[in-house]
Design an enzyme around this catalytic site. Structure first.
Site, short mmCIF file in Angstrom:
data_model
loop_
_atom_site.label_atom_id
_atom_site.label_comp_id
_atom_site.label_asym_id
_atom_site.label_seq_id
_atom_site.Cartn_x
_atom_site.Cartn_y
_atom_site.Cartn_z
N ASP A 30 0.81 -1.16 0.01
CA ASP A 30 0.01 0.02 -0.02
C ASP A 30 0.82 1.23 -0.05
O ASP A 30 1.80 1.29 0.57
CB ASP A 30 -0.97 -0.19 1.35
CG ASP A 30 -1.95 1.06 1.12
OD1 ASP A 30 -3.08 0.50 0.99
OD2 ASP A 30 -1.86 2.24 1.19
N ILE A 31 0.47 2.31 -0.71
CA ILE A 31 1.20 3.44 -0.93
C ILE A 31 1.21 4.31 0.56
O ILE A 31 2.26 5.07 0.55
CB ILE A 31 0.74 4.19 -2.14
CG1 ILE A 31 1.83 5.26 -2.66
CG2 ILE A 31 -0.26 5.18 -1.75
CD1 ILE A 31 1.50 5.51 -3.98
N ASN A 87 -13.28 -3.09 2.02
CA ASN A 87 -14.07 -2.11 2.33
C ASN A 87 -14.86 -2.13 1.01
O ASN A 87 -14.64 -1.98 0.12
CB ASN A 87 -13.15 -0.91 2.43
CG ASN A 87 -12.39 -0.97 3.59
OD1 ASN A 87 -12.62 -1.58 4.82
ND2 ASN A 87 -11.10 -0.26 3.92
N GLN A 94 -14.48 2.55 1.34
CA GLN A 94 -13.91 2.18 0.02
C GLN A 94 -13.53 3.60 -0.71
O GLN A 94 -14.31 4.51 -0.70
CB GLN A 94 -14.53 1.40 -0.65
CG GLN A 94 -13.89 0.80 -2.17
CD GLN A 94 -14.93 0.09 -2.99
OE1 GLN A 94 -15.91 -0.33 -2.59
NE2 GLN A 94 -14.25 -0.60 -3.89
N HIS A 100 -10.17 -4.98 -3.38
CA HIS A 100 -8.92 -5.26 -3.00
C HIS A 100 -9.00 -5.74 -1.53
O HIS A 100 -9.85 -5.21 -0.78
CB HIS A 100 -7.91 -3.97 -2.87
CG HIS A 100 -8.54 -2.72 -2.59
ND1 HIS A 100 -9.42 -1.94 -3.24
CD2 HIS A 100 -8.47 -1.98 -1.40
CE1 HIS A 100 -9.88 -0.74 -2.46
NE2 HIS A 100 -9.31 -1.00 -1.34
N HIS A 102 -7.03 -5.93 1.71
CA HIS A 102 -6.00 -5.16 2.89
C HIS A 102 -5.38 -6.18 3.72
O HIS A 102 -6.39 -6.99 4.28
CB HIS A 102 -6.48 -4.14 3.70
CG HIS A 102 -7.15 -2.71 3.31
ND1 HIS A 102 -6.33 -1.82 3.20
CD2 HIS A 102 -8.23 -2.69 2.53
CE1 HIS A 102 -6.94 -0.72 2.20
NE2 HIS A 102 -8.19 -1.39 2.19
#
Ligand code: 5GP
Ligand code: ZN
Length: 114
Positions: A30-31, A87, A94, A100, A102
Site C-alpha cells: 500500500d502506498i 472495504n 472504500q 482489494h 488489505h
C-alpha cells in the site's frame, strides 16, 4: 477498466512494490501504509466493489485469501498475526473502485475498527 489505478498496477503501467503475481491476482505494498506491513491483494480483473462479485467468482476470492496467507508466512508475520479487510462502498470506507484485500500486520491492531 480505463483510469483505474489498480488495473494499471496489474498491467504494470503504474509502479508498485509487487510482492506476488500470478495469472489472476497481484499483491503489492500500500502506498500509504496504516501498519508497519500493509499489503493489498487484488484480482487482475476489474471488479468495482464486493457487490459486483458473481457466482463463479468463488475461486478468485479464495485465491485472494490464500495469497494473503501465503505472503503472511513468507514475510514472517503469520504467527504474530495479521488482519485482512475488504472495504465496500462509502460506509465501508472504500476509496479505490477496484476490489482489494488489505493485509495489515506488524503491530497490535485494535478492535473494533473506527
Ligand atoms: P480503500 O480505502 O479503498 O479500502 O483502500 C484503498 C487503498 O489503496 C488505501 O489504503 C490507499 O493507501 C491505497 N492506494 C491508493 N492509491 C494507491 C496507489 O496508487 N498505489 C498503491 N500501492 N496504493 C494505493
Ligand atoms: Zn480496475
Amino acid at each position: 477498466m480505463q483510469d483505474c489505478i489498480f488495473c494499471k498496477i496489474a498491467k504494470h503501467e503504474l509502479p508498485a512494490k509487487i510482492l506476488y503475481e500470478d495469472d489472476q491476482v497481484i499483491a503489492f505494498n500500500d502506498i500509504d501504509p496504516k501498519a508497519p506491513t500493509h499489503l493489498l491483494v487484488i484480482p487482475k480483473r476489474h471488479i468495482t466493489t464486493l457487490n459486483d462479485l458473481e457466482e463463479g467468482d468463488e475461486a478468485l476470492v479464495g485465491r485472494l485469501q490464500v495469497t494473503a496467507a501465503k505472503l503472511a508466512k513468507e514475510l514472517g508475520f503469520a504467527e504474530a498475526g495479521y488482519r485482512v479487510v475488504m472495504n465496500c462502498n462509502e460506509d465501508g470506507g472504500q476509496t479505490v473502485w477496484h476490489i482489494h484485500m488489505h493485509v495489515l500486520a506488524g503491530r497490535s491492531l485494535t478492535w473494533p475498527p473506527g
